[in-house]
Each structure stands twice: as structure tokens, then as C-alpha cells.
Motif scaffolding. Sequence first.
Motif, PDB file in Angstrom:
ATOM      1  N   SER A 110      37.150  46.123  35.722  1.00 39.51           N
ATOM      2  CA  SER A 110      35.954  46.636  34.813  1.00 39.51           C
ATOM      3  C   SER A 110      36.043  48.153  34.931  1.00 39.51           C
ATOM      4  O   SER A 110      36.460  48.584  35.999  1.00 39.51           O
ATOM      5  CB  SER A 110      34.672  45.957  35.280  1.00 39.51           C
ATOM      6  N   GLY A 121      31.951  40.959  30.726  1.00 41.51           N
ATOM      7  CA  GLY A 121      33.146  41.406  30.497  1.00 41.51           C
ATOM      8  C   GLY A 121      33.375  42.365  29.907  1.00 41.51           C
ATOM      9  O   GLY A 121      34.378  43.009  29.291  1.00 41.51           O
ATOM     10  N   ALA A 156      45.326  36.437  37.168  1.00 43.29           N
ATOM     11  CA  ALA A 156      43.909  36.396  36.947  1.00 43.29           C
ATOM     12  C   ALA A 156      43.231  36.049  38.114  1.00 43.29           C
ATOM     13  O   ALA A 156      43.290  35.427  39.258  1.00 43.29           O
ATOM     14  CB  ALA A 156      43.383  35.424  35.807  1.00 43.29           C
ATOM     15  N   TYR A 174      31.991  36.337  35.736  1.00 44.30           N
ATOM     16  CA  TYR A 174      33.279  36.394  36.663  1.00 44.30           C
ATOM     17  C   TYR A 174      33.155  37.953  37.475  1.00 44.30           C
ATOM     18  O   TYR A 174      32.366  38.823  37.412  1.00 44.30           O
ATOM     19  CB  TYR A 174      34.503  36.701  35.602  1.00 44.30           C
ATOM     20  N   SER A 193      41.223  46.746  29.577  1.00 43.05           N
ATOM     21  CA  SER A 193      41.339  45.384  28.765  1.00 43.05           C
ATOM     22  C   SER A 193      42.061  44.295  29.943  1.00 43.05           C
ATOM     23  O   SER A 193      41.678  43.049  29.452  1.00 43.05           O
ATOM     24  CB  SER A 193      42.419  45.258  27.450  1.00 43.05           C
ATOM     25  N   HIS A 194      42.253  44.704  30.905  1.00 45.04           N
ATOM     26  CA  HIS A 194      42.976  43.580  31.839  1.00 45.04           C
ATOM     27  C   HIS A 194      41.630  42.823  32.287  1.00 45.04           C
ATOM     28  O   HIS A 194      40.517  43.268  32.871  1.00 45.04           O
ATOM     29  CB  HIS A 194      43.514  44.344  33.190  1.00 45.04           C
ATOM     30  N   SER A 195      41.674  41.585  32.589  1.00 46.96           N
ATOM     31  CA  SER A 195      40.879  40.480  32.852  1.00 46.96           C
ATOM     32  C   SER A 195      40.047  40.898  34.467  1.00 46.96           C
ATOM     33  O   SER A 195      39.150  40.496  34.602  1.00 46.96           O
ATOM     34  CB  SER A 195      41.460  39.356  32.888  1.00 46.96           C
ATOM     35  N   ASP A 196      41.017  41.420  35.269  1.00 46.80           N
ATOM     36  CA  ASP A 196      40.531  41.655  36.637  1.00 46.80           C
ATOM     37  C   ASP A 196      40.038  43.097  36.926  1.00 46.80           C
ATOM     38  O   ASP A 196      39.827  43.474  37.855  1.00 46.80           O
ATOM     39  CB  ASP A 196      41.638  41.422  37.390  1.00 46.80           C
ATOM     40  N   PRO A 246      35.747  40.923  39.155  1.00 47.43           N
ATOM     41  CA  PRO A 246      36.838  41.647  38.759  1.00 47.43           C
ATOM     42  C   PRO A 246      37.511  41.923  40.253  1.00 47.43           C
ATOM     43  O   PRO A 246      36.808  41.870  41.072  1.00 47.43           O
ATOM     44  CB  PRO A 246      36.784  42.841  38.157  1.00 47.43           C
TER      45      PRO A 246
END
Length: 388
Positions: A201, A79, A154, A166, A196-199, A168
Motif C-alpha cells: 500500500s 486496495g 500474495a 486485506y 500496483s503490487h498486491s502486498d 499488505p
Amino acid sequence: MDANREAVIVLDGADGYFDQHTGKAAISDNPISKLPPISRQEYNAFLTKAENFRQLERNTLLSLHRSLFPQWAFELSQGFNILLYGVGSKRDLVLDYAQQYLDSVPVLVVNGYNPLIDVKEILSHVVGFLLDEPETKIPKNIPDLQSLILSSSASTTDATFPFDYYQPKVVVIIHNIDGYALRNERTQSILSSLASHSDVSMIATVDHINAPALWDTNKLAAFNFVWHDATTLTPYTVETSFADPLALVSGAGRSLISDHEGGTSHSGIIYVLESLTSNARGLYRVLISNQLQAMEDEAEISAQKLADDPMLELPGQARYGLEFKTLYQRCSEEFIVTNELNYRTMLTEFYEHEMLMSTRDVLGTEIIYAPFDKQILEKLLEDDILTS
């Protein structure tokens, strides 16, 4: 102690620092404008010499950085985002990593060194990767684009290496996140929010010595960077290709592919081509060869047949261009490109220098073409630069 000897007072800490720097800074009276003029040939000779300087040591540095690719992959999988700093161009190093490790996830490459880059364009492309419903209408203003990105769901895709924790939906690579067009508080705030978005990188590079001053603690926390010293000592040939270095002597800059009268400069096009890889030049050769052939074919067929051709609806040089997929196929046949990421990266370089244009015909097919007249295209093919 000698009574005539003056006492020396040494101040410690901040007081000592400012006491030692109270004098006026020396300013050189030798500006760049006083440099002796050099020709394009002399400049290219110096540039070639610089590219070959300490080649063995530079190759050793690159091998060392490539040995850390698994470490970069692990950090992305946990992450984190990656920031590369150090002296020398890191562009080829990052693209090499992307081709080796990011083949299972979409990659968006942003050339931050392009002075015309627009953060709205970056967000528009990212939205296309994040939306689960392709039919969703994409807004045109930045605040709405940000809201749409932040509200996207997400990712639920199965993880694959290097994203064993995970995966992205998109990896954003930004060459020179400290570039001139991105070097403002608003843009950096938008990019930190995107990182900062979870999907999403992010892999970014910096070269300006004051680049860390762009970010406060909030932006740094949002970027979540792991910093790597990626000194390569490689010349910034591509990064500096957007300005004519010879114009610095006269203090005036101009578009590389435009002459003083606003027309197209053959020498400017050659200069840009010399800054690119042999494969990129090969792609340009394939395109303009087919474009010239199309011009010659048009002169031989009847006006009636032209009237039935949907390509005639395209303006100017566009109707002589090649379809996006056709150009990719022909470049693949000549082993100029190895994959679509490599292909799109080359096209982007030409787009940014305005040496390629794209449009769509009446059937919706994307057409790529060089926006120059026949004489210039023929002269380019006559030069050895496209075959070297």
C-alpha cells in the motif's frame, strides 16, 4: 454605427485563446541575485515568524484533516492508494496518521525531497518486507529487483484494522513523490509498478504544481490513487533543509554541513538542527553526549585493554558510537522516542544530512555515531540548540 470606429473581432474557443496570447510574455529584470543579503540570524527570525503565522487557522486545518483519518484507513483497506496534495508541508500529518493507524503493519518511509534518494535503495528495502524466505539473495540491479518483487507471493496474513479487507506486507510512505530525484519517467514507472503490487500500500504527497504531468493514464491506473486536498499552510522547513537558502542570493549552493574549504561547518550543523523537532535534537544530544564520554574514557584506560576491545576494529569516530538498541533504549528512557517507527524516522533525517553514520563491529552489531571530531561535538553541546 460610427464609420470611423474600428470593428472589434472576438474569436471563440482555441483560436481566441491563442489570439489573446500572441504577445511576448513580460520578463522581470529583478533576479534573485539582486536581493539584499541577510544574515543567518535574520533568516532564522523570519523563519520563526513564518512558522507562527496564522497558527490558529493552521491548527484548524490539521484538525480537519485528522478527522478524515478513518476515511483514509477505509480507502487503504479497499486496495486504493492515497495521494495528498495542497499548499504546505504534509510530512507531519502523514507521520501522525502512520503512528495512529499503521502500528500493525511494517512502514517504509521515503523522503523524496532528499536530492540523493535512490530508487534502487527503495526497492531493496521493499524486497526485505515482501520475501517470505529471509535467506533469499537480494539482487543489486533494478530490473532483477523489480522481477523479484513482482514474483513474490500474495499475502495470506489475517487482516486487522485498518486493513479489514486485506493486509499488505508493507505500507510505503513517500514524502514528495514529485521530488527532484524522483521526478523522471523511469523512476515514476518503477514506483507505479510497486504501488500496483498486491502486498504493497502506498501513501504519497506532492507539492509541485505540475506534479500530475508526471503520470500518463497507465501510471495513474497502476498507482490507483485516491486524491485528497491536504492543505496545511505549514512551512516546508524540513523539506528545504537540504539546500542553503542563503546561497540563492549568490547563485551558489553547497552542502549544509561543509564549509567553503571542504571542512565541517558548525553553523551548517546548527542550521539543520534548527529545522528538526526538539525530540530529534534530543536524540542527537543523547548520542553525542555518550560519544564524547566514550572519547574521554578511552584516554583513561590502558593500551592493553584497548587491544582486547572489538570496538577498536571500527574506523575513526565509529568506535565511540552507540549500539542501535542502546541508543533507542536511552532515548526511550528520556521520552524522546515513543516507538521504533518514530526512532527510525529521526535517524533517517540525520543520515540524509550526513550528520549520522552507521557501521557494524566485528561481532555484527550495528553502531551509530556522529562523524565529527571532538571539538565540534563539544561546541554543539555548549549551544542551547540541543536542549531547546
